[in-house]
Write a protein that holds these residues in place. Sequence first.
Motif, PDB file in Angstrom:
ATOM      1  N   MET A   1       0.753  -1.256  -0.164  1.00  0.00           N
ATOM      2  CA  MET A   1      -0.138  -0.008  -0.060  1.00  0.00           C
ATOM      3  C   MET A   1       0.848   1.274  -0.087  1.00  0.00           C
ATOM      4  O   MET A   1       2.043   1.141   0.548  1.00  0.00           O
ATOM      5  CB  MET A   1      -1.077  -0.092   1.116  1.00  0.00           C
ATOM      6  N   ASN A   2       0.501   2.301  -0.586  1.00  0.00           N
ATOM      7  CA  ASN A   2       1.223   3.572  -1.091  1.00  0.00           C
ATOM      8  C   ASN A   2       0.829   4.439   0.191  1.00  0.00           C
ATOM      9  O   ASN A   2      -0.335   4.427   0.748  1.00  0.00           O
ATOM     10  CB  ASN A   2       0.998   4.083  -2.031  1.00  0.00           C
ATOM     11  N   VAL A   3       2.026   5.116   0.910  1.00  0.00           N
ATOM     12  CA  VAL A   3       1.821   6.087   1.809  1.00  0.00           C
ATOM     13  C   VAL A   3       2.224   7.331   1.750  1.00  0.00           C
ATOM     14  O   VAL A   3       3.653   7.256   1.389  1.00  0.00           O
ATOM     15  CB  VAL A   3       2.099   5.465   3.381  1.00  0.00           C
ATOM     16  N   LYS A   4       1.518   8.272   1.433  1.00  0.00           N
ATOM     17  CA  LYS A   4       2.485   9.616   1.136  1.00  0.00           C
ATOM     18  C   LYS A   4       1.658  10.687   1.524  1.00  0.00           C
ATOM     19  O   LYS A   4       0.442  10.698   2.051  1.00  0.00           O
ATOM     20  CB  LYS A   4       2.570   9.679  -0.268  1.00  0.00           C
ATOM     21  N   GLY A   5       2.430  11.757   1.754  1.00  0.00           N
ATOM     22  CA  GLY A   5       1.735  13.041   2.431  1.00  0.00           C
ATOM     23  C   GLY A   5       2.677  14.008   2.515  1.00  0.00           C
ATOM     24  O   GLY A   5       3.952  14.012   2.131  1.00  0.00           O
ATOM     25  N   GLU A   6       2.299  15.123   3.358  1.00  0.00           N
ATOM     26  CA  GLU A   6       3.289  16.142   3.587  1.00  0.00           C
ATOM     27  C   GLU A   6       2.851  16.949   4.921  1.00  0.00           C
ATOM     28  O   GLU A   6       1.533  16.989   5.077  1.00  0.00           O
ATOM     29  CB  GLU A   6       3.439  17.381   2.546  1.00  0.00           C
ATOM     30  N   VAL A   7       3.750  17.356   5.707  1.00  0.00           N
ATOM     31  CA  VAL A   7       3.388  18.212   6.628  1.00  0.00           C
ATOM     32  C   VAL A   7       4.232  19.588   6.710  1.00  0.00           C
ATOM     33  O   VAL A   7       5.667  19.623   6.355  1.00  0.00           O
ATOM     34  CB  VAL A   7       3.886  17.461   8.080  1.00  0.00           C
ATOM     35  N   ILE A   8       3.805  20.623   6.979  1.00  0.00           N
ATOM     36  CA  ILE A   8       4.563  21.823   6.790  1.00  0.00           C
ATOM     37  C   ILE A   8       4.890  22.391   8.289  1.00  0.00           C
ATOM     38  O   ILE A   8       4.063  22.238   9.219  1.00  0.00           O
ATOM     39  CB  ILE A   8       3.720  23.070   6.572  1.00  0.00           C
ATOM     40  N   VAL A   9       6.328  22.560   8.446  1.00  0.00           N
ATOM     41  CA  VAL A   9       6.691  22.970   9.728  1.00  0.00           C
ATOM     42  C   VAL A   9       7.308  24.523   9.998  1.00  0.00           C
ATOM     43  O   VAL A   9       7.831  24.932   8.880  1.00  0.00           O
ATOM     44  CB  VAL A   9       7.919  21.898  10.026  1.00  0.00           C
ATOM     45  N   PRO A  71      21.042  18.907   3.406  1.00  0.00           N
ATOM     46  CA  PRO A  71      19.842  18.448   4.301  1.00  0.00           C
ATOM     47  C   PRO A  71      18.478  18.301   3.650  1.00  0.00           C
ATOM     48  O   PRO A  71      17.289  18.966   3.914  1.00  0.00           O
ATOM     49  CB  PRO A  71      19.771  19.920   5.129  1.00  0.00           C
ATOM     50  N   ASN A  72      18.610  17.710   2.600  1.00  0.00           N
ATOM     51  CA  ASN A  72      17.229  17.697   1.646  1.00  0.00           C
ATOM     52  C   ASN A  72      16.478  16.441   1.593  1.00  0.00           C
ATOM     53  O   ASN A  72      15.373  16.271   1.634  1.00  0.00           O
ATOM     54  CB  ASN A  72      17.982  17.853   0.139  1.00  0.00           C
ATOM     55  N   GLN A  73      17.281  15.199   1.794  1.00  0.00           N
ATOM     56  CA  GLN A  73      16.483  13.945   1.821  1.00  0.00           C
ATOM     57  C   GLN A  73      17.198  12.963   2.433  1.00  0.00           C
ATOM     58  O   GLN A  73      18.256  12.869   2.526  1.00  0.00           O
ATOM     59  CB  GLN A  73      15.734  13.584   0.456  1.00  0.00           C
ATOM     60  N   TYR A  74      16.114  11.883   2.849  1.00  0.00           N
ATOM     61  CA  TYR A  74      16.722  10.441   3.111  1.00  0.00           C
ATOM     62  C   TYR A  74      15.701   9.392   2.817  1.00  0.00           C
ATOM     63  O   TYR A  74      14.580   9.704   2.496  1.00  0.00           O
ATOM     64  CB  TYR A  74      17.371  10.231   4.457  1.00  0.00           C
ATOM     65  N   ARG A  75      15.906   8.064   2.905  1.00  0.00           N
ATOM     66  CA  ARG A  75      15.221   6.859   3.010  1.00  0.00           C
ATOM     67  C   ARG A  75      15.128   6.313   4.187  1.00  0.00           C
ATOM     68  O   ARG A  75      15.841   6.015   5.012  1.00  0.00           O
ATOM     69  CB  ARG A  75      15.617   5.917   1.726  1.00  0.00           C
ATOM     70  N   LEU A  76      13.918   6.243   4.612  1.00  0.00           N
ATOM     71  CA  LEU A  76      13.704   5.607   6.086  1.00  0.00           C
ATOM     72  C   LEU A  76      12.942   4.239   5.729  1.00  0.00           C
ATOM     73  O   LEU A  76      11.993   3.960   5.145  1.00  0.00           O
ATOM     74  CB  LEU A  76      12.600   6.503   6.807  1.00  0.00           C
ATOM     75  N   ILE A  77      13.643   3.146   6.509  1.00  0.00           N
ATOM     76  CA  ILE A  77      13.191   1.809   6.448  1.00  0.00           C
ATOM     77  C   ILE A  77      12.802   1.301   7.821  1.00  0.00           C
ATOM     78  O   ILE A  77      13.534   1.593   8.704  1.00  0.00           O
ATOM     79  CB  ILE A  77      14.298   0.838   5.545  1.00  0.00           C
ATOM     80  N   LYS A 101       9.104  28.563   6.270  1.00  0.00           N
ATOM     81  CA  LYS A 101       8.696  27.262   6.791  1.00  0.00           C
ATOM     82  C   LYS A 101       9.208  26.081   5.868  1.00  0.00           C
ATOM     83  O   LYS A 101       9.861  26.495   4.877  1.00  0.00           O
ATOM     84  CB  LYS A 101       7.256  27.011   6.587  1.00  0.00           C
ATOM     85  N   THR A 102       9.056  25.072   6.565  1.00  0.00           N
ATOM     86  CA  THR A 102       9.827  23.716   5.548  1.00  0.00           C
ATOM     87  C   THR A 102       8.757  22.746   5.535  1.00  0.00           C
ATOM     88  O   THR A 102       8.059  22.419   6.550  1.00  0.00           O
ATOM     89  CB  THR A 102      10.895  23.160   6.491  1.00  0.00           C
ATOM     90  N   THR A 103       8.860  22.156   4.174  1.00  0.00           N
ATOM     91  CA  THR A 103       7.619  21.201   4.123  1.00  0.00           C
ATOM     92  C   THR A 103       8.531  19.714   4.039  1.00  0.00           C
ATOM     93  O   THR A 103       9.419  19.529   3.385  1.00  0.00           O
ATOM     94  CB  THR A 103       6.953  21.318   2.652  1.00  0.00           C
ATOM     95  N   ILE A 104       7.980  18.987   4.912  1.00  0.00           N
ATOM     96  CA  ILE A 104       8.291  17.537   4.871  1.00  0.00           C
ATOM     97  C   ILE A 104       7.279  16.765   4.251  1.00  0.00           C
ATOM     98  O   ILE A 104       6.326  16.652   4.178  1.00  0.00           O
ATOM     99  CB  ILE A 104       8.063  16.988   6.284  1.00  0.00           C
ATOM    100  N   ARG A 105       7.984  16.258   2.899  1.00  0.00           N
ATOM    101  CA  ARG A 105       7.131  15.167   2.163  1.00  0.00           C
ATOM    102  C   ARG A 105       7.567  13.924   2.263  1.00  0.00           C
ATOM    103  O   ARG A 105       8.807  13.724   2.150  1.00  0.00           O
ATOM    104  CB  ARG A 105       7.278  15.697   0.581  1.00  0.00           C
ATOM    105  N   TYR A 106       6.663  12.712   2.423  1.00  0.00           N
ATOM    106  CA  TYR A 106       7.077  11.569   2.552  1.00  0.00           C
ATOM    107  C   TYR A 106       6.393  10.637   1.490  1.00  0.00           C
ATOM    108  O   TYR A 106       5.136  11.009   1.202  1.00  0.00           O
ATOM    109  CB  TYR A 106       6.846  10.881   3.855  1.00  0.00           C
ATOM    110  N   ASN A 107       7.042   9.800   0.987  1.00  0.00           N
ATOM    111  CA  ASN A 107       6.274   8.780  -0.201  1.00  0.00           C
ATOM    112  C   ASN A 107       6.918   7.565  -0.018  1.00  0.00           C
ATOM    113  O   ASN A 107       8.078   7.285  -0.314  1.00  0.00           O
ATOM    114  CB  ASN A 107       6.772   9.533  -1.691  1.00  0.00           C
TER     115      ASN A 107
END
Length: 149
Positions: A1-9, A71-77, A101-107
């Motif tokens: 299942m796909n999990v994606k979204g974003e949160v603004i900090v 400080p741009n991205q990483y992969r979380l397992i 603000k910084t947007t955290i995007r996850y996919n």
Amino acid sequence: MNVKGEVIVDATQEEVWNALNDPEVLKSATPGCKVLTEVEKDSYKAEIALGIAAVRGEYEAEIKILDKVAPNQYRLIMKADSKMGFIEGNAVVELDFNEPKTTIRYNGEAQVGGLIAGVGQRILSGIAKMIVKDFFKKIAKEISTRTAI
């Protein structure tokens, strides 16, 4: 299942990056996390207790941060096992700074197996999305608390 979204900090990209790499922040943001132990750089073992519908139970988890481009991205397992089955997740986390603000995007993707998998896919998908969104909302709250000091 796909999990994606974003949160603004409401914080700089560096502040968000530092929080996403801080074991204490990860522990406090992970739903149900009782213990988080760093076993080597960017690799953790955790004890998690979830009380949510079909995924209720005690989990032994492994969490790894890979492919860092600071400080741009990483992969979380993440892989978590319990008597009820397992949950595995793999997501790319990206940061986008648009002052102030910084947007955290996850996919990413999540998979389940064992007895947990017997629950309807729509229910599991909703639970997974809720847990992941809660994690990133708690990260945002932790950063807001730290930057307010």
